[in-house]
Design a protein around this motif. Structure first.
Motif, PDB file in Angstrom:
ATOM      1  N   LEU A  97      -3.139   5.137   1.804  1.00 35.41           N
ATOM      2  CA  LEU A  97      -3.527   4.785   3.175  1.00 35.41           C
ATOM      3  C   LEU A  97      -3.931   6.082   3.862  1.00 35.41           C
ATOM      4  O   LEU A  97      -3.073   6.910   4.175  1.00 35.41           O
ATOM      5  N   LEU A 107      -8.239   2.225   2.787  1.00 40.45           N
ATOM      6  CA  LEU A 107      -7.322   1.896   1.704  1.00 40.45           C
ATOM      7  C   LEU A 107      -7.924   2.293   0.354  1.00 40.45           C
ATOM      8  O   LEU A 107      -9.134   2.170   0.160  1.00 40.45           O
ATOM      9  N   LEU A 129      -4.186  -1.323  -4.707  1.00 40.52           N
ATOM     10  CA  LEU A 129      -3.463  -2.252  -3.844  1.00 40.52           C
ATOM     11  C   LEU A 129      -2.520  -3.123  -4.686  1.00 40.52           C
ATOM     12  O   LEU A 129      -2.785  -3.404  -5.861  1.00 40.52           O
ATOM     13  N   ARG A 189      -8.630   0.899  -2.592  1.00 40.79           N
ATOM     14  CA  ARG A 189      -8.668  -0.514  -2.969  1.00 40.79           C
ATOM     15  C   ARG A 189      -8.237  -0.765  -4.404  1.00 40.79           C
ATOM     16  O   ARG A 189      -7.687  -1.831  -4.721  1.00 40.79           O
ATOM     17  N   VAL A 248       0.860  -1.184   0.000  1.00 34.66           N
ATOM     18  CA  VAL A 248       0.000   0.000   0.000  1.00 34.66           C
ATOM     19  C   VAL A 248       0.894   1.232   0.000  1.00 34.66           C
ATOM     20  O   VAL A 248       1.694   1.431   0.929  1.00 34.66           O
TER      21      VAL A 248
END
Length: 365
Positions: free
Chosen positions: A290, A347, A352, A349, A285
């Motif tokens: 983040l 996060l 990632l 997503r 990440v």
């Protein structure tokens, strides 16, 4: 200018140490290619092999279609810029710029013309009568660049040319080198241990570790799609957060770690995760992916304790800890909790990264 082709180039020292293990890639005519990696990774050895300053143990090196494995450095039509400038202190700037041409038997009129042109390009016209001791670090580096420039070589080789400069000068000289490359359309090979230099200068970057090429790609592809854990951790400042655990699916995807579960939801790339279900993986990440969750937002992916805030003007780095796992979040300046507080984190997503814990290789395209 010229192309450069490396075909399974190897360097093995008498003690058996492998300095470069089978490097193969092409450098296009007019390309600025950067070799980057930590100390001892083989980047300078590889550059010196191209220059002819290190013998080639195996493989083939060709410049402009001509195999040069056994060609002397002076006959390869390359020019090298060193880390320590290597200027003659008793000579003026003009004499330093023209010294290589003089050794090669060029006439004085030709030397004067080339020196004047290089000095104009590098904005050194008013320092031609000065000696190196009277110049700033940036000016000395420009003289070193100019000494290569007057040669009009097929290939420029630059070995960590900015490492002796302070931060402000490094920035200005990076711009200078990029401008010079655009102006000359020259083939350049640039060695650095500084990944910021690599990202800002290189049209393509070769990342090395332990004499082995880890990835060759454009700067943004290296950042967005690192091929393995080494590249993921090396490229980017601050470095990518790397979380070890087991990938599971139960009411959505999650990463089961020693510090607790991390909720991953249903990322767009989740269909590619199926073969890695219930297997040991490393989740990557980027710090900007983040982010602290605002109050009342959806359930966070994880909660971490804020340890240190690092405001650097246009952004703030949050140094956090999730159990024993350190994390870094990059955020815009905003109202933030005090160190010691628990911070819910979400996060991005869709951005990632997933790696095989055993091999370290990227497992999702």
């Amino acid at each position: 200018m010229a192309t450069v082709r490396l075909d399974q180039l190897r360097k093995v020292y008498p003690n058996g140490h492998v300095g470069v293990a089978g490097a193969s890639f092409d450098i296009a005519d007019g390309e600025l290619l950067v070799l980057v990696g930590p100390s001892g990774c083989g980047k300078t050895t590889l550059l010196r092999m191209i220059a002819g300053l290190e013998t080639i143990s195996d493989g083939t090196l060709a410049i402009d279609g001509r195999v040069v494995n056994d060609v002397a450095p002076k006959d390869r039509d390359i020019a090298m810029v060193f880390q320590n400038y290597a200027l003659y202190p008793h000579m003026t700037v003009a004499e330093n710029l023209g010294f290589g041409l003089k050794l090669r038997g060029h006439g004085q009129a030709d030397i004067d013309g080339r020196v004047a042109a290089a000095a104009k390009t590098l904005e050194l016209e008013d320092r031609l009568a000065s000696r190196p001791g009277a110049l700033s670090g940036g000016q000395r580096q420009r003289v070193a660049l100019g000494r290569a420039l007057v040669r009009d070589p097929k290939v420029f080789l630059l070995d960590e040319p900015l490492s002796n400069l302070d931060a402000k000068l490094r920035l200005s000289m990076r711009v200078e080198i990029a401008r010079l490359h655009r102006q000359l359309k020259a083939t350049m090979v640039y060695v650095t241990h500084d990944q910021i230099e690599a990202m800002t200068l290189g049209q393509r970057i070769v990342v090395l570790d332990g004499g082995v090429i880890q990835q060759i790609d454009t700067p943004m592809n290296l950042y967005d799609k690192p091929a393995n854990l080494f590249v993921a951790g090396f490229v980017g400042s601050p470095a990518m957060n790397l979380l070890h655990g087991t990938l599971q699916r139960q009411d959505g995807w999650k990463l089961v770690t020693a510090q607790g579960d991390i909720a991953l939801g249903e990322p767009p790339q989740a269909s590619a995760w199926e073969p890695w279900r219930d297997r040991a993986v490393v989740l990557g990440v980027r710090p900007e992916d983040l982010q602290p969750q605002p109050s009342g937002a959806a359930a966070p992916a994880l909660t971490a304790q804020l340890e240190v805030l690092e405001p650097v003007g246009n952004e703030v780095f949050l140094n956090l800890r999730h159990g024993s796992q350190p994390l870094v979040s990059r955020v815009a300046p905003q109202a933030l909790p005090e160190p010691g507080n628990a911070v819910p984190l979400g996060l991005a997503r869709e951005r990632l990264h997933l790696f095989d814990a055993a091999s370290g290789q990227r497992v999702v395209p």
